[in-house]
Design an enzyme around this catalytic site. Structure first.
Site, mmCIF file in Angstrom:
data_model
loop_
_atom_site.group_PDB
_atom_site.id
_atom_site.type_symbol
_atom_site.label_atom_id
_atom_site.label_comp_id
_atom_site.label_asym_id
_atom_site.label_seq_id
_atom_site.Cartn_x
_atom_site.Cartn_y
_atom_site.Cartn_z
ATOM 1 N N LYS A 28 -45.162 -32.562 34.674
ATOM 2 C CA LYS A 28 -45.769 -33.177 35.859
ATOM 3 C C LYS A 28 -45.597 -32.252 37.053
ATOM 4 C CE LYS A 28 -41.721 -34.190 38.062
ATOM 5 N NZ LYS A 28 -41.314 -33.613 39.379
ATOM 6 N N PRO A 123 -40.423 -25.503 30.907
ATOM 7 C CA PRO A 123 -39.190 -24.839 31.350
ATOM 8 C C PRO A 123 -38.146 -25.828 31.864
ATOM 9 C CG PRO A 123 -41.128 -23.690 32.199
ATOM 10 C CD PRO A 123 -41.619 -24.974 31.598
ATOM 11 N N ALA A 125 -34.866 -26.875 34.418
ATOM 12 C CA ALA A 125 -34.471 -26.709 35.829
ATOM 13 C C ALA A 125 -35.637 -26.217 36.670
ATOM 14 C CB ALA A 125 -33.282 -25.742 35.933
ATOM 15 N N ALA A 126 -36.793 -26.835 36.440
ATOM 16 C CA ALA A 126 -38.043 -26.317 36.993
ATOM 17 C C ALA A 126 -38.764 -27.294 37.911
ATOM 18 C CB ALA A 126 -38.986 -25.923 35.844
ATOM 19 N N GLY A 127 -38.343 -28.567 37.949
ATOM 20 C CA GLY A 127 -39.062 -29.565 38.729
ATOM 21 C C GLY A 127 -40.306 -30.084 38.047
ATOM 22 N N LEU A 128 -40.430 -29.831 36.741
ATOM 23 C CA LEU A 128 -41.629 -30.217 35.986
ATOM 24 C C LEU A 128 -41.431 -31.487 35.159
ATOM 25 C CD1 LEU A 128 -42.692 -26.648 34.808
ATOM 26 C CD2 LEU A 128 -43.906 -28.081 36.456
ATOM 27 N N SER A 132 -37.442 -35.818 31.384
ATOM 28 C CA SER A 132 -37.879 -37.207 31.579
ATOM 29 C C SER A 132 -39.080 -37.533 30.699
ATOM 30 C CB SER A 132 -38.228 -37.440 33.049
ATOM 31 O OG SER A 132 -37.091 -37.293 33.866
ATOM 32 N N SER A 133 -40.013 -36.603 30.596
ATOM 33 C CA SER A 133 -41.186 -36.821 29.759
ATOM 34 C C SER A 133 -40.796 -36.927 28.295
ATOM 35 C CB SER A 133 -42.182 -35.677 29.960
ATOM 36 O OG SER A 133 -43.380 -35.918 29.253
ATOM 37 N N ASP A 165 -37.442 -40.215 37.003
ATOM 38 C CA ASP A 165 -38.828 -39.846 36.690
ATOM 39 C C ASP A 165 -39.338 -40.443 35.381
ATOM 40 O OD1 ASP A 165 -39.088 -38.359 38.987
ATOM 41 O OD2 ASP A 165 -38.748 -36.423 38.024
#
Length: 321
Positions: A28, A123, A125-128, A132-133, A165
């Protein structure tokens, strides 16, 4: 998440046919992220617009046998120089499936054994939102394999306890997320957005970035409403102009090297660019997919790290057996 159902042989040493689901769990991006306050439980109040993107981890999951959780994880073939993945017991997938087992036991007096093979492409530690997904996908798939013993609301309650998330990914589409992320309002998108994801070699810890937030607390909160209007209208230029992330400056304070990358991205002739989540990934919104491919190719020659051209998923990314 996309789900494909198979049958395969030999589970827990038994020679029999066992149903198996293969799930694609998307990443995300945060098109808007504002911190509106701090809660008594230590979490921050957030107001976010998040959109899933076509970058997927793969989860292969089956149930049966003894009532244990078996989890293996690895990077997809061809991905080099990636960090080590967490131990199974430290993985959010393992944690949420343990919660799932407990609720199923409390309500139905069953404790299904669950076997998971996780193949990573998103990746760390990426904020993606990769962890959570993965957790949301594993939760939905496990519930489907046991005959949907739990309702959506019960899955949502487990997801909210597992991580901020995780509830977003259960809704399978762009959404406004409030509270600490668990209050989710699905949205329609005017169009799919062509994006380039740029993940530098160094990652960022979410707690570390939030810990720097107090250094920038004097700034007033931005309203999400103009972004919501632009997003639902599919106004690419206005979406680019309204990109916002309150964690951007705390992330720069934690990892100053990001500043040079951001300056480079701002020079591109695109609709806009911003950091996603708590970083360290930036995303570039392009005017069309050909531009996204061309920019990704240029950036790969200029920098180390991960550069991917992709697009937002503007319709519910449902599952089909």
């Amino acid at each position: 998440m996309f789900i494909r159902q198979d049958d395969f042989f030999s589970f827990s040493g038994e020679s029999r046919t066992v149903p198996k689901l293969e799930v694609l769990a998307p990443a995300k991006i945060n098109l808007f992220l504002e911190v509106t306050g701090k809660r008594s439980d230590g979490f921050h109040e957030l107001d976010m617009l998040m959109a899933p993107v076509a970058l997927f981890d793969t989860i292969k999951i089956s149930v049966g046998g003894i009532s244990e959780i078996s989890l293996s994880s690895r990077w997809a073939q061809g991905l080099k120089s990636q960090p080590e993945l967490p131990e199974p017991q430290d993985n959010l997938v393992h944690r949420i499936l343990s919660m799932f087992q407990e609720v199923v036991w409390e309500l139905h007096h069953q404790r299904p054994g669950i076997c998971v093979d996780l193949i990573k492409r998103i990746p760390l530690a990426a904020g993606l939102g990769g962890a959570s997904s993965d957790a949301a996908a594993a939760l939905v798939a496990a519930n489907q394999l046991v005959g949907e013993l739990l309702t959506f609301d019960q899955l949502l309650e487990i997801a909210a306890r597992a991580g901020s998330d995780v509830p977003f990914f259960l809704y399978r589409r762009p959404a406004r997320c409030r509270g600490r992320g668990e209050i989710v309002t699905p949205l329609s998108s005017g169009q799919s957005l062509p994006v380039v994801l740029v993940k530098p070699d160094q990652g960022l810890s979410t707690p570390a970035v939030f810990s720097r937030l107090a250094e920038f607390a004097s700034q007033s909160a931005d309203s999400i409403e103009p972004m919501l209007a632009a997003f639902q209208a599919g106004d690419l230029s206005m979406i680019g102009a309204r990109l916002h992330n309150r964690l951007f400056e705390p992330a720069l304070a934690e990892l100053p090297a990001l500043s040079q990358l951001f300056v480079q991205l701002q020079k591109l002739d695109v609709a806009g660019c911003q950091m996603t989540g708590s970083g360290s990934t930036f995303f570039v919104i392009c005017r069309h997919r050909t531009q996204a491919r061309n920019i990704a190719s240029r950036l790969r020659q200029m920098m180390t790290g991960t550069v991917l051209d992709t697009y937002t998923l503007d319709q519910p990314f449902g599952w089909a057996a």
